[in-house]
Design an enzyme around this catalytic site. Structure first.
Site, PDB file in Angstrom:
ATOM      1  N   ASN A 280       0.863  -1.181   0.000  1.00  0.00           N
ATOM      2  CA  ASN A 280       0.000   0.000   0.000  1.00  0.00           C
ATOM      3  C   ASN A 280       0.899   1.231   0.000  1.00  0.00           C
ATOM      4  O   ASN A 280       1.463   1.611   1.021  1.00  0.00           O
ATOM      5  CB  ASN A 280      -0.904   0.000   1.236  1.00  0.00           C
TER       6      ASN A 280
ATOM      7  N   LYS B  65       0.063   4.267  -0.377  1.00  0.00           N
ATOM      8  CA  LYS B  65      -0.600   5.455   0.185  1.00  0.00           C
ATOM      9  C   LYS B  65      -0.348   6.663  -0.737  1.00  0.00           C
ATOM     10  O   LYS B  65      -0.287   6.496  -1.960  1.00  0.00           O
ATOM     11  CB  LYS B  65      -0.157   5.682   1.621  1.00  0.00           C
TER      12      LYS B  65
ATOM     13  N   HIS C 117      -9.570   1.297   4.742  1.00  0.00           N
ATOM     14  CA  HIS C 117      -8.301   1.428   5.460  1.00  0.00           C
ATOM     15  C   HIS C 117      -8.497   2.349   6.666  1.00  0.00           C
ATOM     16  O   HIS C 117      -9.326   3.263   6.638  1.00  0.00           O
ATOM     17  CB  HIS C 117      -7.226   1.997   4.532  1.00  0.00           C
TER      18      HIS C 117
ATOM     19  N   GLU D  39      -6.954   4.770   7.773  1.00  0.00           N
ATOM     20  CA  GLU D  39      -6.812   6.201   7.482  1.00  0.00           C
ATOM     21  C   GLU D  39      -8.071   6.754   6.832  1.00  0.00           C
ATOM     22  O   GLU D  39      -8.468   7.901   7.095  1.00  0.00           O
ATOM     23  CB  GLU D  39      -5.589   6.414   6.595  1.00  0.00           C
TER      24      GLU D  39
ATOM     25  N   GLU E 279      -5.884  -4.600  10.748  1.00  0.00           N
ATOM     26  CA  GLU E 279      -4.962  -3.514  11.054  1.00  0.00           C
ATOM     27  C   GLU E 279      -5.067  -3.132  12.535  1.00  0.00           C
ATOM     28  O   GLU E 279      -6.032  -2.467  12.917  1.00  0.00           O
ATOM     29  CB  GLU E 279      -5.309  -2.258  10.262  1.00  0.00           C
TER      30      GLU E 279
ATOM     31  N   GLY F  59       2.599   2.824  11.685  1.00  0.00           N
ATOM     32  CA  GLY F  59       3.424   4.018  11.676  1.00  0.00           C
ATOM     33  C   GLY F  59       3.959   4.412  13.034  1.00  0.00           C
ATOM     34  O   GLY F  59       4.498   5.507  13.195  1.00  0.00           O
TER      35      GLY F  59
ATOM     36  N   SER G 207       2.723  -2.377  10.528  1.00  0.00           N
ATOM     37  CA  SER G 207       4.189  -2.256  10.561  1.00  0.00           C
ATOM     38  C   SER G 207       4.885  -3.565  10.204  1.00  0.00           C
ATOM     39  O   SER G 207       5.806  -4.010  10.892  1.00  0.00           O
ATOM     40  CB  SER G 207       4.661  -1.753  11.936  1.00  0.00           C
TER      41      SER G 207
END
Length: 254
Positions: free
Chosen positions: A9, A11, A97, A99, A169, A175, A215
């Site tokens: 991904n 992003k 996702h 985000e 996730e 991150g 991660s």
């Protein structure tokens, strides 16, 4: 047998030239996925044509979009429909996702509609679910993830849900440099599979790939992917480094 998947991904990263260079660097390694393995590159919309052209002649590699609209078409400036993706030969799309959920307030109900649109146009949704740190610390992560699955996927038929790829996730591990242990990942993946089995039966649940997306790095991929219910990874930062992502591909379990 369900597929083992390494999904990159990207992003909102890389210029066009950098994207071209990264794809070339990964593909030049000529890592050949086994028949039960798949490598996906989820690239920004402007790079879909470039990326698809690069991987079209490489068995076991494919391109995914990072998002799509829940609407078929119409006056939705800036949106991208699944029909557009289908017309380009894109066969996979990330849905929900963390985000998108956090920054764009995407609800479980909205994501259910996006899943429907993808399936309507023969695009496999890579559906993301997972909990924030506060949920994990409260001990309610299983119930929270189950609710995400119920509200976005439980309306699907057995045949439809078999087309869905799920990515777990742990938001607290994205991150942040933190990573769920292989056992923590396995525990949640097993829970997700049990939720699927409770709705559609064990045979169907065992056909659905469940990826870990928190991660994933070259150094921990093999241990994570070795867990019995972890079928690969949705990889963020490490997918932007060619050698790291190549190592992650090599860590897939046959």
């Amino acid at each position: 047998m369900r597929k083992q998947i390494a999904a990159a991904n990207w992003k909102m990263n890389l210029t066009y030239q950098q994207a071209e260079g990264l794809l070339d660097a990964v593909l030049q390694e000529k890592v050949a996925p086994a028949p039960d393995q798949l490598v996906l590159f989820a690239v920004p919309f402007p790079y879909l044509v470039l990326a698809k052209s690069d991987v079209d002649e490489t068995p076991g590699y494919a391109i995914a979009a990072q998002n799509c609209s829940d609407q078929v078409n119409g006056a939705y400036t800036g949106e991208v429909s699944v029909e557009m993706l289908q017309s380009m030969g894109i066969r996979y799309c990330i849905i929900g996702h963390s985000e998108r959920r956090e920054y764009f307030a995407e609800s479980n109900e909205l994501l259910a509609r996006k899943v429907d649109r993808c399936l309507e146009f023969n695009i496999q949704p890579l559906f993301c679910c997972g909990e924030a740190l506060a949920i994990r610390e409260s001990g309610s992560e299983n119930a929270y993830v189950q609710q995400q699955l119920e509200e976005s996927l439980f309306h699907l038929s057995d045949e439809q849900v078999r087309q869905v790829i799920i990515a777990y996730e742990p938001i607290w591990a994205i991150g942040t440099g933190k990573t769920a242990s292989a056992q923590q990942a396995q525990d949640m993946h097993a829970h997700i599979r049990s939720v699927l089995a409770g709705k559609w039966g064990k045979d169907t649940a065992n056909e659905i790939s469940i990826l870990y997306g928190g991660s994933v790095k070259a150094g921990n991929a093999a241990e994570l992917f070795g867990a019995p219910d972890v079928d690969g990874g949705l990889v963020g930062g490490a997918s932007l480094v060619a050698q790291d992502f190549v190592q992650i591909i090599k860590s897939l379990q046959s």
